[in-house]
Design a protein around this motif. Structure first.
Motif, PDB file in Angstrom:
ATOM      1  N   LEU A 117       0.844  -1.195   0.000  1.00  0.00           N
ATOM      2  CA  LEU A 117       0.000   0.000   0.000  1.00  0.00           C
ATOM      3  C   LEU A 117       0.883   1.250   0.000  1.00  0.00           C
ATOM      4  N   GLY A 118       1.845   1.275   0.906  1.00  0.00           N
ATOM      5  CA  GLY A 118       2.683   2.455   1.082  1.00  0.00           C
ATOM      6  C   GLY A 118       3.603   2.712  -0.095  1.00  0.00           C
ATOM      7  N   MET A 119       4.178   1.650  -0.621  1.00  0.00           N
ATOM      8  CA  MET A 119       5.112   1.817  -1.738  1.00  0.00           C
ATOM      9  C   MET A 119       4.378   2.252  -3.000  1.00  0.00           C
ATOM     10  N   ILE A 120       3.267   1.600  -3.314  1.00  0.00           N
ATOM     11  CA  ILE A 120       2.568   1.912  -4.565  1.00  0.00           C
ATOM     12  C   ILE A 120       1.970   3.320  -4.498  1.00  0.00           C
ATOM     13  N   ALA A 121       1.308   3.614  -3.353  1.00  0.00           N
ATOM     14  CA  ALA A 121       0.705   4.945  -3.230  1.00  0.00           C
ATOM     15  C   ALA A 121       1.786   6.017  -3.101  1.00  0.00           C
ATOM     16  N   GLY A 122       2.951   5.645  -2.604  1.00  0.00           N
ATOM     17  CA  GLY A 122       4.052   6.602  -2.503  1.00  0.00           C
ATOM     18  C   GLY A 122       4.683   6.890  -3.859  1.00  0.00           C
ATOM     19  N   LEU A 123       4.664   5.896  -4.753  1.00  0.00           N
ATOM     20  CA  LEU A 123       5.319   6.059  -6.057  1.00  0.00           C
ATOM     21  C   LEU A 123       4.378   6.645  -7.101  1.00  0.00           C
ATOM     22  N   ALA A 124       3.128   6.171  -7.127  1.00  0.00           N
ATOM     23  CA  ALA A 124       2.216   6.576  -8.203  1.00  0.00           C
ATOM     24  C   ALA A 124       1.192   7.572  -7.679  1.00  0.00           C
ATOM     25  N   GLY A 125       0.908   8.567  -8.476  1.00  0.00           N
ATOM     26  CA  GLY A 125      -0.092   9.573  -8.120  1.00  0.00           C
ATOM     27  C   GLY A 125      -1.149   9.693  -9.199  1.00  0.00           C
ATOM     28  N   ALA A 126      -2.033  10.674  -9.028  1.00  0.00           N
ATOM     29  CA  ALA A 126      -3.201  10.809  -9.901  1.00  0.00           C
ATOM     30  C   ALA A 126      -2.845  10.972 -11.383  1.00  0.00           C
ATOM     31  N   ASN A 127      -1.688  11.532 -11.693  1.00  0.00           N
ATOM     32  CA  ASN A 127      -1.333  11.746 -13.105  1.00  0.00           C
ATOM     33  C   ASN A 127      -0.584  10.572 -13.740  1.00  0.00           C
ATOM     34  N   ASP A 128      -0.301   9.556 -12.922  1.00  0.00           N
ATOM     35  CA  ASP A 128       0.496   8.428 -13.403  1.00  0.00           C
ATOM     36  C   ASP A 128      -0.405   7.252 -13.788  1.00  0.00           C
ATOM     37  N   THR A 129       0.189   6.285 -14.490  1.00  0.00           N
ATOM     38  CA  THR A 129      -0.534   5.064 -14.831  1.00  0.00           C
ATOM     39  C   THR A 129       0.211   3.873 -14.241  1.00  0.00           C
ATOM     40  N   VAL A 130      -0.536   3.001 -13.562  1.00  0.00           N
ATOM     41  CA  VAL A 130       0.050   1.762 -13.048  1.00  0.00           C
ATOM     42  C   VAL A 130      -0.411   0.614 -13.926  1.00  0.00           C
ATOM     43  N   TYR A 131       0.530  -0.189 -14.378  1.00  0.00           N
ATOM     44  CA  TYR A 131       0.222  -1.405 -15.140  1.00  0.00           C
ATOM     45  C   TYR A 131       0.454  -2.573 -14.205  1.00  0.00           C
ATOM     46  N   LEU A 132      -0.638  -3.313 -13.911  1.00  0.00           N
ATOM     47  CA  LEU A 132      -0.466  -4.419 -12.973  1.00  0.00           C
ATOM     48  C   LEU A 132      -0.850  -5.744 -13.603  1.00  0.00           C
ATOM     49  N   ASP A 133      -0.099  -6.765 -13.216  1.00  0.00           N
ATOM     50  CA  ASP A 133      -0.365  -8.121 -13.690  1.00  0.00           C
ATOM     51  C   ASP A 133      -1.745  -8.557 -13.184  1.00  0.00           C
ATOM     52  N   ALA A 134      -2.506  -9.252 -14.041  1.00  0.00           N
ATOM     53  CA  ALA A 134      -3.876  -9.649 -13.684  1.00  0.00           C
ATOM     54  C   ALA A 134      -3.923 -10.483 -12.406  1.00  0.00           C
ATOM     55  N   ASP A 135      -2.883 -11.275 -12.145  1.00  0.00           N
ATOM     56  CA  ASP A 135      -2.900 -12.160 -10.974  1.00  0.00           C
ATOM     57  C   ASP A 135      -2.271 -11.527  -9.737  1.00  0.00           C
ATOM     58  N   SER A 136      -2.153 -10.207  -9.721  1.00  0.00           N
ATOM     59  CA  SER A 136      -1.513  -9.538  -8.583  1.00  0.00           C
ATOM     60  C   SER A 136      -2.254  -9.791  -7.271  1.00  0.00           C
ATOM     61  N   HIS A 137      -1.490  -9.772  -6.195  1.00  0.00           N
ATOM     62  CA  HIS A 137      -2.020  -9.945  -4.843  1.00  0.00           C
ATOM     63  C   HIS A 137      -2.971  -8.793  -4.496  1.00  0.00           C
ATOM     64  N   ALA A 138      -3.921  -9.079  -3.610  1.00  0.00           N
ATOM     65  CA  ALA A 138      -4.913  -8.074  -3.202  1.00  0.00           C
ATOM     66  C   ALA A 138      -4.258  -6.796  -2.683  1.00  0.00           C
ATOM     67  N   SER A 139      -3.132  -6.913  -2.010  1.00  0.00           N
ATOM     68  CA  SER A 139      -2.481  -5.708  -1.464  1.00  0.00           C
ATOM     69  C   SER A 139      -1.974  -4.808  -2.588  1.00  0.00           C
ATOM     70  N   ILE A 140      -1.660  -5.392  -3.738  1.00  0.00           N
ATOM     71  CA  ILE A 140      -1.235  -4.586  -4.896  1.00  0.00           C
ATOM     72  C   ILE A 140      -2.442  -3.858  -5.479  1.00  0.00           C
ATOM     73  N   TYR A 141      -3.539  -4.587  -5.650  1.00  0.00           N
ATOM     74  CA  TYR A 141      -4.767  -3.940  -6.126  1.00  0.00           C
ATOM     75  C   TYR A 141      -5.163  -2.793  -5.194  1.00  0.00           C
ATOM     76  N   ASP A 142      -5.088  -3.048  -3.878  1.00  0.00           N
ATOM     77  CA  ASP A 142      -5.503  -2.019  -2.923  1.00  0.00           C
ATOM     78  C   ASP A 142      -4.546  -0.825  -2.944  1.00  0.00           C
ATOM     79  N   GLY A 143      -3.255  -1.103  -3.060  1.00  0.00           N
ATOM     80  CA  GLY A 143      -2.279  -0.012  -3.162  1.00  0.00           C
ATOM     81  C   GLY A 143      -2.542   0.840  -4.388  1.00  0.00           C
ATOM     82  N   CYS A 144      -2.884   0.180  -5.486  1.00  0.00           N
ATOM     83  CA  CYS A 144      -3.210   0.899  -6.728  1.00  0.00           C
ATOM     84  C   CYS A 144      -4.432   1.790  -6.521  1.00  0.00           C
ATOM     85  N   ALA A 145      -5.460   1.238  -5.863  1.00  0.00           N
ATOM     86  CA  ALA A 145      -6.680   2.014  -5.645  1.00  0.00           C
ATOM     87  C   ALA A 145      -6.385   3.244  -4.787  1.00  0.00           C
ATOM     88  N   VAL A 146      -5.575   3.045  -3.747  1.00  0.00           N
ATOM     89  CA  VAL A 146      -5.239   4.159  -2.849  1.00  0.00           C
ATOM     90  C   VAL A 146      -4.424   5.230  -3.587  1.00  0.00           C
TER      91      VAL A 146
END
Lengths: 401, 83
Positions: A117-146
């Motif tokens: 959560l902290g790393m993804i939300a710390g790295l990516a912001g509203a103007n950025d795009t995150v490309y995530l693997d379809a089988d990513s762990h729930a914490s990755i999906y949640d970090g992306c959402a945050v």
């Protein structure tokens, strides 16, 4: 309106599973005897689904360090890392890990979930795009959402599918592009084709975050993970990992060589707005990092055990989820009812594995998932294979007839 | 590329087939998640088929505001025309 009503369907599902023969929906472990054995429902049981890859949870040095920290520093820090929750030992763990990972800097988080959560939300912001693997762990999906970033999901382990999406977006916007991969995917145990993903990185340009949750301490000659194993560490910009698997404690970390990396501490809420890990947790984690550095033979033993289990299952003709040897050894089962019944039969015969059902699994598959430990004895592995032979292979054959 | 809403709807219905396990009759008003009784992962997997079919990206953020097949038809058309 009753807000809880939206979860009523979960009750139906639980009842269906109880009808299929489960004693309880959630297993309760009465007593832990060792990293690989426990008492469950009054029976001694081999643990083959605990992600305790290095079998380090009872290592003398870790337990001694934890006890000492409790005596000397108390039960908890009662504060955030940015307030009163940074002790010398927190910094010592970060330095020890940086040395282990051969990275410039490491940031410790309170759990592995929060690390993502902290790393993804710390790295990516509203103007950025995150490309995530379809089988990513729930914490990755949640970090992306945050993070609030644009989220584009690409097909699992498919560098061409990622390339296509990066190419489509090439003329769009000014924002950065973060790609997130995992070192070992937790359900099937498969690794990413890292070299091909790096080829795409060189062609289209993106920042790579690699979640080594299941591979840190496990893969690579020095246990640095899948990137070390593939000889591609220089191409990985940021790493995430956890202490709840190979380190046998709880917590997580981010690591990088980026000169500004430490600013994440002041830019991410999952780090700032939570209490820091307790002294005993930090002390056991630090001792465990040292154990992993000093004992490469643990990794050899894990590889040996993984290979034996993988080959044992293959010889039984089970439907393997992954065709390379991995400490996660999972098999496909036809449908939910038989998966539940088999899982229950295995538990009653004295082996605990993970019951993995949709939607928490890729492609709506039903799985029996084992995770191997360096602490498993040959007899433990033999018992797991024998029971899968009796319970899974035998029933599948009967069903086929 | 000109694509009518009716064409897109028909294509979505075809792509939906493997996910529509309860064989619910589909209309523009069908709520993808609630009416078809499928989980969030299946919805994302279905949308990935749509993305590949039309060679577009539908970010998950857009998806969270897309409830019915009619909504999805509009998203697809906007993305195809924008491409």
């Amino acid at each position: 309106m009753d807000l809880m009503q939206k979860h009523a369907h979960l009750l139906e599902r639980q009842q269906k599973m109880l009808q299929a023969g489960l004693d309880e929906v959630v297993v309760c472990i009465d007593r832990i005897l060792s990293p690989t054995h426990a008492i469950i429902n009054g029976r001694e049981t081999v643990l083959a689904g605990t992600n305790n890859y290095m079998g380090i949870t009872f290592a003398e040095s870790c337990i001694e360090a934890g006890k000492r920290a409790l005596d000397d520093f108390g039960t908890g820090t009662t504060g955030s890392r940015v307030a009163n929750g940074t002790y010398a030992m927190h910094r010592e763990l970060e330095e020890e890990l940086a040395k282990f990972l051969n990275r410039r800097s490491v940031i410790v988080f309170t759990t592995g979930y929060q690390a993502n959560l902290g790393m993804i939300a710390g790295l990516a912001g509203a103007n950025d795009t995150v490309y995530l693997d379809a089988d990513s762990h729930a914490s990755i999906y949640d970090g992306c959402a945050v993070s609030g970033a644009q989220l584009v999901r690409f097909r699992h382990n498919d560098p061409d599918n990622l390339a296509k999406r990066l190419a489509r977006a090439n003329d769009e916007g000014e924002g950065g592009r973060l790609v997130i991969l995992e070192g070992i995917y937790s359900m099937y145990g498969d690794r990413p084709p890292l070299k091909e993903f790096i080829d795409v990185k060189r062609e289209y340009g993106y920042t790579l975050l690699l979640d080594e949750a299941h591979s840190f301490g496990v893969l690579g000659e020095n246990g640095r993970g899948v990137a070390e194993e593939a000889g591609l560490e220089d191409e990985v910009d940021f790493i995430v990992g956890t202490f709840s698997k190979s380190i046998g404690s709880i917590g997580g970390f981010g690591a990088s060589d980026h000169p500004l990396f430490d600013l994440i501490r002041y830019a991410t809420r999952a780090y700032m707005f939570t209490a820091s890990p307790s002294p005993s947790t930090i002390a056991t984690s630090t001792a465990a990092v040292r154990e992993l550095a000093q004992h490469p033979e643990f990794r050899d033993r894990l590889r040996y055990n993984s290979k034996r289990l993988h080959e044992g299952f293959k010889d039984l003709g089970l439907k393997m989820c992954c065709d390379v040897v991995s400490p996660v050894v999972a098999v496909h089962v036809e449908d939910e009812a038989s998966t539940v019944a088999m899982w229950n039969a295995l538990l009653q015969e004295g082996v605990y594995v993970n019951l993995a059902l949709p939607p928490g699994t890729p492609n709506n598959s039903c799985l029996l998932r084992c995770s191997v430990s360096a602490a498993h004895s040959d007899a433990d592995i033999d018992k797991i294979i024998e029971l899968f032979g009796n319970v899974v292979a035998h029933r599948e054959t009967r069903a086929a007839e | 590329m000109t694509t009518s809403d009716a064409d897109i709807f028909e294509e979505l219905c075809t792509l939906m087939q493997p996910f529509n396990t309860e064989k619910v009759e589909l209309s523009l008003e069908t709520d993808i998640s609630a009416d078809l009784n499928i989980d969030s992962v299946s919805v994302m997997d279905f949308v990935m088929e749509v993305e590949d079919k039309y060679d577009i990206d539908i970010p998950l953020n857009v998806l969270s505001e897309t409830r019915t097949l009619k909504d999805l038809v509009a998203v697809v058309r906007a993305r195809v025309e924008g491409a």
